[in-house]
Design a protein around this motif. Structure first.
Motif, PDB file in Angstrom:
ATOM      1  N   UNK A 148       3.616   3.980   2.663  1.00 47.76           N
ATOM      2  CA  UNK A 148       3.490   3.167   1.525  1.00 47.76           C
ATOM      3  C   UNK A 148       1.934   2.465   1.554  1.00 47.76           C
ATOM      4  N   UNK A 149       1.400   2.176   0.641  1.00 47.70           N
ATOM      5  CA  UNK A 149       0.288   1.939   0.404  1.00 47.70           C
ATOM      6  C   UNK A 149      -0.946   2.772   0.998  1.00 47.70           C
ATOM      7  N   UNK A 150      -0.620   3.852   1.121  1.00 50.85           N
ATOM      8  CA  UNK A 150      -1.723   4.970   1.310  1.00 50.85           C
ATOM      9  C   UNK A 150      -2.986   5.081   0.240  1.00 50.85           C
ATOM     10  N   UNK A 151      -4.009   5.670   1.048  1.00 49.20           N
ATOM     11  CA  UNK A 151      -5.257   6.011   0.386  1.00 49.20           C
ATOM     12  C   UNK A 151      -4.698   7.347  -0.372  1.00 49.20           C
ATOM     13  N   UNK A 170     -12.676   4.336   3.049  1.00 52.74           N
ATOM     14  CA  UNK A 170     -12.651   3.813   4.207  1.00 52.74           C
ATOM     15  C   UNK A 170     -13.094   4.876   5.292  1.00 52.74           C
ATOM     16  N   UNK A 171     -13.838   4.287   6.404  1.00 54.09           N
ATOM     17  CA  UNK A 171     -14.321   5.315   7.219  1.00 54.09           C
ATOM     18  C   UNK A 171     -14.638   4.876   8.702  1.00 54.09           C
ATOM     19  N   UNK A 172     -14.628   5.703   9.760  1.00 51.92           N
ATOM     20  CA  UNK A 172     -14.995   5.393  10.914  1.00 51.92           C
ATOM     21  C   UNK A 172     -15.429   6.738  11.713  1.00 51.92           C
ATOM     22  N   UNK A 196     -11.290   8.099   4.205  1.00 45.61           N
ATOM     23  CA  UNK A 196     -10.089   7.898   3.348  1.00 45.61           C
ATOM     24  C   UNK A 196     -10.757   7.643   1.879  1.00 45.61           C
ATOM     25  N   UNK A 252     -13.846  10.203  10.080  1.00 47.74           N
ATOM     26  CA  UNK A 252     -12.687  10.204   9.352  1.00 47.74           C
ATOM     27  C   UNK A 252     -13.150   9.373   8.071  1.00 47.74           C
ATOM     28  N   UNK A 285     -12.161   3.195  -3.888  1.00 47.22           N
ATOM     29  CA  UNK A 285     -12.099   2.533  -2.701  1.00 47.22           C
ATOM     30  C   UNK A 285     -12.527   3.752  -1.442  1.00 47.22           C
ATOM     31  N   UNK A 304      -7.409  16.948   2.520  1.00 47.00           N
ATOM     32  CA  UNK A 304      -6.431  17.112   1.588  1.00 47.00           C
ATOM     33  C   UNK A 304      -5.947  15.691   0.894  1.00 47.00           C
ATOM     34  N   UNK A 305      -4.990  15.752  -0.197  1.00 40.32           N
ATOM     35  CA  UNK A 305      -4.346  14.798  -0.634  1.00 40.32           C
ATOM     36  C   UNK A 305      -3.219  14.173  -0.147  1.00 40.32           C
ATOM     37  N   UNK A 306      -3.038  12.897  -0.026  1.00 38.36           N
ATOM     38  CA  UNK A 306      -2.002  12.326   0.662  1.00 38.36           C
ATOM     39  C   UNK A 306      -0.672  12.853   0.203  1.00 38.36           C
ATOM     40  N   UNK A 333      -6.638  10.406  -0.462  1.00 38.35           N
ATOM     41  CA  UNK A 333      -7.315  11.719  -0.079  1.00 38.35           C
ATOM     42  C   UNK A 333      -7.928  11.427   1.387  1.00 38.35           C
ATOM     43  N   UNK A 334      -7.747  12.460   2.362  1.00 32.46           N
ATOM     44  CA  UNK A 334      -8.529  12.132   3.438  1.00 32.46           C
ATOM     45  C   UNK A 334      -9.268  13.331   3.882  1.00 32.46           C
TER      46      UNK A 334
END
Lengths: 101, 101
Positions: free
Chosen positions: B50-53, B91-93, B8, B6, B89, B43-45, B55-56
């Motif tokens: 609220x306070x989302x990134x 974020x991944x996992x 973001x 994943x 920014x 895809x795009x958020x 794209x994921x």
């Protein structure tokens, strides 16, 4: 067109394996409690990437209405009550997915 | 036990819809180019949280070896060449998933 909710967590320093196990236990109960969840995957980061977050949750639901039902469900809110005190950082997004579920 | 990667992204200020469309174009080519990808959603958020990134990307592969093949594939590296200049920014996992694919 379904909807995928993604949340990544970074635990606060000092979070214990027992606390993470409790998070997994409360999340594991949600698919049975929340019929809107078409698929639900979560777990600790495997430690194979660099600068990764510590934990991920992916919830697949039909649409925005089903997402709101999941988000606001009392069992999900109770799970957040376990998760939030442990959080150092959270990253999330909701995207459209191509499939039916 | 399969593996889910994943990521973001939060785009830098000034990132244009055309640049995001180019990201989607290069990512859309990867499932055909990289046989290790069992499923690939991105895809795009949707703008409902609220306070989302912004794209994921979620990549489902069989195991650590398949993840490394995806990560290091030249077409994926070329996609990162399009994505990285836009990133504010990330974020991944990587987590284990219960299913076969």
């Amino acid at each position: 067109m379904a909807l995928r909710h993604i949340a990544l967590f970074r635990w606060s320093e000092g979070t214990t394996p027992a606390q993470v196990a409790e998070v997994e236990e409360v999340l594991a109960r949600l698919p049975e409690a929340i019929p809107e969840l078409d698929a639900y995957t979560f777990g600790s980061d495997l430690g194979i990437g660099s600068d990764t977050f510590d934990f991920a949750v992916v919830a697949d639901v039909a649409d925005e209405q089903a997402y709101a039902a999941y988000r606001d469900h009392p069992d999900h809110q109770a799970a957040l009550g376990v998760i939030r005190p442990l959080l150092a950082e959270r990253a999330s997004a909701q995207i459209r997915t191509g499939g039916a579920g």
